[in-house]
Design an enzyme around this catalytic site. Structure first.
Site, PDB file in Angstrom:
ATOM      1  N   ASP A 114      -8.674 -11.644 -11.651  1.00 32.23           N
ATOM      2  CA  ASP A 114      -8.348 -10.438 -10.894  1.00 32.23           C
ATOM      3  C   ASP A 114      -7.187 -10.758  -9.950  1.00 32.23           C
ATOM      4  O   ASP A 114      -6.633 -11.859  -9.966  1.00 32.23           O
ATOM      5  CB  ASP A 114      -9.565  -9.898 -10.150  1.00 32.23           C
ATOM      6  CG  ASP A 114     -10.046 -10.813  -9.039  1.00 32.23           C
ATOM      7  OD1 ASP A 114      -9.722 -12.010  -9.062  1.00 32.23           O
ATOM      8  OD2 ASP A 114     -10.749 -10.328  -8.131  1.00 32.23           O
ATOM      9  N   ASP A 173     -10.366 -14.780  -7.589  1.00 32.67           N
ATOM     10  CA  ASP A 173     -11.737 -15.262  -7.387  1.00 32.67           C
ATOM     11  C   ASP A 173     -12.691 -14.742  -8.458  1.00 32.67           C
ATOM     12  O   ASP A 173     -13.865 -15.104  -8.470  1.00 32.67           O
ATOM     13  CB  ASP A 173     -12.261 -14.940  -5.984  1.00 32.67           C
ATOM     14  CG  ASP A 173     -12.384 -13.449  -5.702  1.00 32.67           C
ATOM     15  OD1 ASP A 173     -11.955 -12.631  -6.544  1.00 32.67           O
ATOM     16  OD2 ASP A 173     -12.899 -13.091  -4.623  1.00 32.67           O
ATOM     17  N   SER A 231      -8.331  -7.894  -3.510  1.00 35.24           N
ATOM     18  CA  SER A 231      -8.985  -8.396  -4.715  1.00 35.24           C
ATOM     19  C   SER A 231      -8.653  -7.565  -5.952  1.00 35.24           C
ATOM     20  O   SER A 231      -7.508  -7.505  -6.376  1.00 35.24           O
ATOM     21  CB  SER A 231     -10.499  -8.450  -4.466  1.00 35.24           C
ATOM     22  OG  SER A 231     -11.160  -9.150  -5.490  1.00 35.24           O
ATOM     23  N   ASP A 268      -6.724 -11.528  -6.889  1.00 36.87           N
ATOM     24  CA  ASP A 268      -6.699 -12.661  -5.959  1.00 36.87           C
ATOM     25  C   ASP A 268      -7.315 -13.921  -6.544  1.00 36.87           C
ATOM     26  O   ASP A 268      -7.457 -14.924  -5.846  1.00 36.87           O
ATOM     27  CB  ASP A 268      -7.364 -12.299  -4.630  1.00 36.87           C
ATOM     28  CG  ASP A 268      -8.879 -12.188  -4.735  1.00 36.87           C
ATOM     29  OD1 ASP A 268      -9.366 -11.806  -5.811  1.00 36.87           O
ATOM     30  OD2 ASP A 268      -9.573 -12.456  -3.737  1.00 36.87           O
TER      31      ASP A 268
END
Length: 445
Positions: A241, A245, A102, A243
């Site tokens: 960010d 999400d 992440s 990833d």
């Protein structure tokens, strides 16, 4: 087993090359997950990743473990976490796996799982996987081994899904937007989504090289985005960010608009359209300003534990559809099954297009109280949160703040950190109080 040994609040995460983020453990994890998740009958698991160089190594190890358990792995290549949640559903797969840490630096990585419904795994499923990890790895008969394949149109499928969450009667035509993709998994997705909806798009953080993910760009560091928005006289900026999400936005004056404000804008627009279902779920970290702003609109508000999985659980319990963390996880349950940065940003842009208001005007309806977060690296067997000096420092600050502020101390679920949050009416005092407690934590780590 009643406690997780490997799973944190967002899957398994750590430094690459150090247990558990090693090829050996990933092989075993793939096998264990395959044995537990093979309940649907499709015997297929999707594997996506962000842009970290370690993703190549980890996806190969996971695929080997899944194959040994008799499951097929279907690779998507670099894809946002919420894209894997969506694609897992559309392909009727047993599960989806995302290889990502992440917002963490490139030298960290992790594994997140999604169920066949596109949701995070339930606690009992994670515990079942951990139970399998304690067993000796076995291999199915040769004829039953899983195959590997690649989904070549994964990006296009997800781009069309994202566009479908934006009202068909509206357009982004006339808007100048700067996108910051954090050199992460949205780099080849987000620009197409916003351009195809009519916006004039410029990008930063869209040149991943395997080691620059989240490096002074993205939702965790919007300084570069703020600079570009002002220099280009853009209408707004959007930062994801690594990833995809999380989302943080920036208005035309360079002001940061966080997850709390984004959720407020979405909730208020839903109320305006007469489509609001219930209230809004935040977390213990949610700014008091959001609670007060929603209260003034007559919108119910509830706090969950920190972590988007807990926000999701409370949304499901209450039958509500909007939830968020101030860090940028925003869940809109009538559109998606998990936090989705692109989809959340599109809902804000839909409000802009429908009302004719700019991002600053939309976010001005909510006044954030000064909130300071100090992170203290934690190691060792002593729990500083149970230390008398730390508890005394916390009690002292709480007494000074009274009912006009809050103090929250907690361990991070994704990093070896103690997070010290102080919120109150005066910015200078809040900063001093946070540092006071942080020093007490440091002294007792």
């Amino acid at each position: 087993m009643t406690e997780r040994k490997y799973f944190g609040t967002d899957g398994v995460r750590g430094k690459v090359g150090e247990f558990p983020i090693t090829p050996e453990f990933m092989l075993k994890l793939g096998w264990a997950a395959g044995r537990v998740l093979s309940q649907q009958g499709t015997r297929k698991v999707l594997i996506g990743k962000d842009t970290r160089i370690s993703g190549y190594m980890l996806e190969s190890a996971l695929e080997s473990g899944l194959s040994a358990a008799g499951l097929e792995a279907a690779f998507t290549g670099p894809m946002p976490t919420p894209a894997i949640a969506y694609l897992t559903q559309t392909f009727r797969a047993e599960a989806g796996i995302v290889i990502s840490a992440s917002h963490n630096p490139h030298y960290d990585n992790g594994i997140k799982f999604f169920s066949s419904e596109g949701t995070k795994l339930a606690d009992e499923v994670e515990l079942a996987i951990e139970a399998e990890l304690e067993k000796t790895l076995t291999c199915v008969e040769s004829a039953e081994l899983g195959k590997a394949s690649r989904i070549n149109d994964a990006a296009g499928r997800y781009i069309e899904f994202c566009k479908g969450t934006f009202p068909s009667a509206l357009s982004l035509s006339g808007l100048k937007i700067v996108l910051d993709c954090a050199h992460g998994a949205t780099y080849h997705i987000a620009p197409s989504v916003f351009r195809e909806l009519g916006a004039e798009v410029t990008t930063i953080g869209c040149a991943p090289n395997g080691t620059n993910i989240n490096d002074e760009v993205g939702a965790t560091d919007v300084r570069a985005l703020q600079k570009h928005v002002l220099e280009q006289k853009a209408d707004l900026g959007v930062a994801f960010d690594g990833d995809g999400d999380r989302v943080i936005m920036v208005d035309h004056l360079g002001n940061k608009v966080d997850g709390d404000q984004i959720a407020y804008i979405i909730a208020r627009e839903s109320l305006r359209r007469g489509e609001l279902k219930g209230g809004v779920v935040g977390t213990l970290m949610t700014n008091m300003g959001m609670e007060l702003a929603l209260q003034s609109l007559g919108i119910p508000f509830a706090r969950a534990k920190v972590g988007d999985r807990y926000v999701m659980e409370m949304l499901q319990e209450k039958g509500w559809r909007i939830g968020a963390e101030n860090s940028g996880h925003v869940i809109v349950l009538d559109k998606v099954t998990t936090g989705d940065g692109i989809v959340a940003a599109l809902q804000v842009l839909a409000s802009m297009a429908a009302t004719g208001m700019d991002l600053k005007a939309l976010s001005d309806g909510m006044t954030l109280l000064p909130q300071v977060l100090e992170n203290v690296r934690f190691s060792g067997s002593v729990d500083p949160l149970q230390s008398e000096p730390v508890l005394a420092a916390k009690a002292n600050v709480e007494q000074k703040l009274g009912e006009q502020g809050r103090v929250l101390l907690r361990k991070s679920g994704t990093e070896p950190l103690i997070r010290v949050m102080v919120e109150g009416p005066e910015a200078d005092n809040v900063q001093a109080y946070a540092l006071e407690i942080a020093e007490a934590v440091k002294a007792n780590c």
